[in-house]
Design an enzyme around this catalytic site. Structure first.
Site, PDB file in Angstrom:
ATOM      1  N   GLU A  28       9.290  48.589  63.474  1.00  0.00           N
ATOM      2  CA  GLU A  28       8.876  49.488  62.380  1.00  0.00           C
ATOM      3  C   GLU A  28       8.996  50.950  62.793  1.00  0.00           C
ATOM      4  O   GLU A  28       9.375  51.808  61.982  1.00  0.00           O
ATOM      5  CB  GLU A  28       7.424  49.170  61.988  1.00  0.00           C
ATOM      6  CG  GLU A  28       6.865  50.024  60.877  1.00  0.00           C
ATOM      7  CD  GLU A  28       7.547  49.787  59.530  1.00  0.00           C
ATOM      8  OE1 GLU A  28       7.285  48.748  58.930  1.00  0.00           O
ATOM      9  OE2 GLU A  28       8.333  50.643  59.091  1.00  0.00           O
TER      10      GLU A  28
ATOM     11  N   GLY B 183      10.063  72.801  69.305  1.00  0.00           N
ATOM     12  CA  GLY B 183      10.044  71.404  69.744  1.00  0.00           C
ATOM     13  C   GLY B 183      10.478  70.429  68.655  1.00  0.00           C
ATOM     14  O   GLY B 183      10.318  69.217  68.794  1.00  0.00           O
TER      15      GLY B 183
ATOM     16  N   GLU C  14      16.073  68.874  69.855  1.00  0.00           N
ATOM     17  CA  GLU C  14      16.367  68.701  71.274  1.00  0.00           C
ATOM     18  C   GLU C  14      17.252  69.843  71.769  1.00  0.00           C
ATOM     19  O   GLU C  14      17.921  70.520  70.978  1.00  0.00           O
ATOM     20  CB  GLU C  14      17.133  67.391  71.492  1.00  0.00           C
ATOM     21  CG  GLU C  14      16.480  66.162  70.931  1.00  0.00           C
ATOM     22  CD  GLU C  14      15.358  65.644  71.807  1.00  0.00           C
ATOM     23  OE1 GLU C  14      15.335  65.963  73.005  1.00  0.00           O
ATOM     24  OE2 GLU C  14      14.486  64.933  71.282  1.00  0.00           O
TER      25      GLU C  14
ATOM     26  N   LYS D 151      19.236  54.846  61.609  1.00  0.00           N
ATOM     27  CA  LYS D 151      18.113  54.365  60.804  1.00  0.00           C
ATOM     28  C   LYS D 151      18.603  53.721  59.517  1.00  0.00           C
ATOM     29  O   LYS D 151      18.067  52.695  59.078  1.00  0.00           O
ATOM     30  CB  LYS D 151      17.167  55.535  60.510  1.00  0.00           C
ATOM     31  CG  LYS D 151      16.473  56.043  61.783  1.00  0.00           C
ATOM     32  CD  LYS D 151      15.840  57.418  61.560  1.00  0.00           C
ATOM     33  CE  LYS D 151      15.082  57.885  62.792  1.00  0.00           C
ATOM     34  NZ  LYS D 151      14.695  59.310  62.697  1.00  0.00           N
TER      35      LYS D 151
END
Lengths: 453, 453
Positions: free
Chosen positions: A134, A192, A195, A210
């Protein structure tokens, strides 16, 4: 002692990074509610990580903590292995080793499953263990579970997802501030949200991972992310957001999957790209690092699931929900029977993909052309010859910024066009000719539009 | 033959109205996907309804169809009974008879469960059978399942739901058109969005039923809807929507539940009322008959679940999802073990309710006062004496419509005030004095505001 007789179910955690630390926190801080819902405790018995020094601010008293992930897998007190190291080779090996040791696995590793899902799901079934993931899609949003269980009675018709928080943050900021991609990306990195090497996010690869898992769950489709047409958000200019706004749209990086049923023949549409969607839609108003997925089913109609798509605690929320589900099955003696993609493995099939050229709808085109009389006539002439009607044109003034950013020659301006509905193939062939016109000084940018929300 | 050995799981449907007809359609039209996900068919074996004449446009070939619901319950081919007749007495009796016959039950009957839930859940546990009711809240949105499973690792902190499509349609239209409540309600009735007797919807009772079930699932709270402070949408005026818009809000009928933890002491806030929420929030943009629920968990943060809250096919989608879940458990031999409210029955507890007077926040007040000098001073004077600060005031001109609708005397005008954050009790005591002022010609309307989205 068998699993069913033990007082608790034992969890082993491989990878004590951000998400792993969140999992430890949720297991500790929410032990009460977990037990009140399950009727027994979930016990973190062992953690492995190569870095044994960094203080993560969590209490590991009573938990075996070392660098030996294989010993963790084979620890008889570990019933479920949580893989949170990410990446391909090592993660794949550890997951397969867990299956061989008859351990159930919870992972957030979308990259691995989007490429090696078939192998991993097959091995789990062979060993009679569960694999749950999940947390790999939509962070804390229970989106896979909703498709798998909540909407299980539906033929899913289409999915539209904002599946990557980094790119959604960048797009939201570009629109709000009018700043260039590079400027906003740099800020996202400082905050943040992106990356140091942002390629996997900004090039749409993470969203494609995804979408691959979502499409498998929704359509019973065997798919790898390499088959998903993927285009990122690089090259979008402030003028695109401005033009989209004036045309009534916002720009979002969407993962889109639809099942086409032509009689008995099923084909799959699966693509990730910046998309214009109506400003008034809920999805268009999902801002910043948040994620959301629209799921359209034949019985339910349109649903939307929204929440934080990443982050320590939201992702841990999803990992622990998976742990609770498997733990309950272990205690009932029925673990190992969940079909990971919701459809029974034997009905999963590869489905031919719909080529992008077949897409039918409006398109947004940003031409870069010299700012002189007659240019507009040339552009619209070629579109007309390809039977592409024009719904609106926005010609932005002699913008220094626009011309340099878009790579056009000095004196170039952007011309933004909204077409009438047509086939993408027709647009593509018109663009081939247009981009060779002497007045056109940079390749034309095409953006797709989705109107159904 | 035991359940586990049979090829299919048998479904008996009591009540062939709108939703029941939808359930028949989903079971027939989506039999393929149901079997592909379950591995065995769900078979509709029997239907009962008092009306055997009306043609519902569904094929009941091979299905026993008569008016004998007790025979249906006792039919050995029926494993799961679907109760869709609604109402209290008969539905309650049939559900309890089903339990006694060791049949699992799926229902959409929120009114019954919001009042007699404790009895019904207790009887199900006693008989070792399951009761599922996803369709009772949020129509096709898998919201109960998401709280029960997807967010199970969280301490749920708060719920905010648009839980009633009729009232959301009326509010959306009142805002869009500036029309009066009665005019819009009549249109909703003509369109089939409101009942001939709209009281259960417009007075907030249906939303209170649903909030009761959601709060039970989210907080482990034993509650009946009678304990939920409930206020409907009657009495809202076009000027309220106008003023809300100018203040940056929209008005939605929300069901709100929060758990207050003061040390070990837990208290529950549970209320249904028209609420001002920030225009920019997703929830404020849920329009027409659609429903949505914001769920805030301590690990996951803010999530939102959106979809059609009613209707034949969406509600049937939820009913059949429940059937599939129970059928899977029947085949595994583990049915009867689901805790209906997600928390184990033994930890469910009545929690003291937080009185409305303790609510702290901004308030919207619509005064109705004579349009003459000094009135504003009187109003603000009393507010000031009660230490209620004013953030903004909107005084609408001498509106004939406003004065008659609000029940004020000739020459009255509405004065809309947004307060600084304060306690509701303080506002209430100020209003008691204000409503006795000679210049004030109708009771003041107070609307609560929720800012956290």
């Amino acid at each position: 002692m068998s699993d069913a007789e033990k007082g608790s179910v034992g969890v082993g955690l491989i990878g004590l990074g951000t998400i792993g630390t969140g999992v430890v926190k949720v297991l500790k801080q929410n032990a009460d509610v977990i037990q009140q819902r399950l009727g027994f405790p979930l016990e973190l018995v062992r953690v492995s990580d190569l870095d044994l020094e960094t203080d993560r601010g969590v209490d590991l008293d009573g938990v075996t903590f070392d660098a030996d992930s294989e010993a963790l897998i084979n620890d008889p007190d570990v019933d479920i292995v949580v893989e949170l190291i990410g990446g391909f080779d090592v993660a794949r090996r550890l997951i397969l080793q867990s299956f061989e040791a008859r351990k159930h696995v919870v992972t957030a590793n979308k990259a691995l499953l989007a490429l090696h899902g078939a192998e991993i799901f097959g091995k789990a079934a062979q060993q009679g263990v569960d694999i749950a993931f999940e947390a790999s899609v939509g962070g804390g949003i229970p989106i896979l579970r909703s498709v798998r269980e909540g909407l299980a009675a539906n033929h899913i018709e289409a999915l539209y997802g904002i599946l990557n928080g980094t790119t959604n943050y960048v797009l939201t900021e570009m629109e709000a501030t009018g700043e260039a991609f590079d400027v906003v990306l740099k800020r996202a990195q400082q905050l943040g949200y992106a990356e140091a090497d942002p390629a996997v996010d900004v090039d749409g690869i993470d969203a494609a991972h995804k979408l691959t898992l979502l499409a498998g769950m929704s359509f019973g489709a065997q798919l790898t992310h390499k088959e998903v047409s993927t285009e990122g958000i690089r090259g979008l200019l402030p003028v695109d957001f401005e033009a989209a706004r004036e045309m009534g749209y916002r720009i979002k990086l969407l993962g889109i999957a639809k099942l086409h049923r032509d009689g008995g023949r099923q084909r799959l549409e699966a693509r990730v790209h910046p998309t214009l969607i109506p400003r008034s839609s809920l999805l268009a108003n999902v801002d910043g690092v948040m994620n959301a997925v629209v799921v359209i089913g034949d019985a339910v109609g349109e649903t939307l699931f929204y929440g934080p798509g990443a982050g320590e605690m939201p992702t841990a929320s999803a990992v622990v929900a998976d742990l609770m589900e498997i733990a309950r099955e272990i205690r009932r003696g029925t673990a190992g029977r969940v079909a990971p993609l919701s459809y029974l493995p034997e009905v999963l099939e590869r489905k031919p993909l719909v080529p992008l050229g077949e897409l039918f709808g409006r398109f947004y085109l940003r031409f870069t052309a010299l700012d002189r009389s007659g240019v507009l006539g040339h552009l619209t002439g070629v579109l007309g010859e390809n039977e592409i009607g024009i719904e609106s044109i926005l010609q932005k003034g002699q913008g220094e910024a626009a011309q340099s950013e878009s790579g056009g020659a000095t004196g170039s301006v952007p011309v933004c066009v909204l077409t009438h509905p047509t086939r993408e193939a027709a647009v593509r062939s018109a663009l081939e000719r247009i981009d060779e016109l002497p007045d056109v000084t940079a390749p034309t940018r095409l953006l797709r539009i989705e109107e159904r929300f």
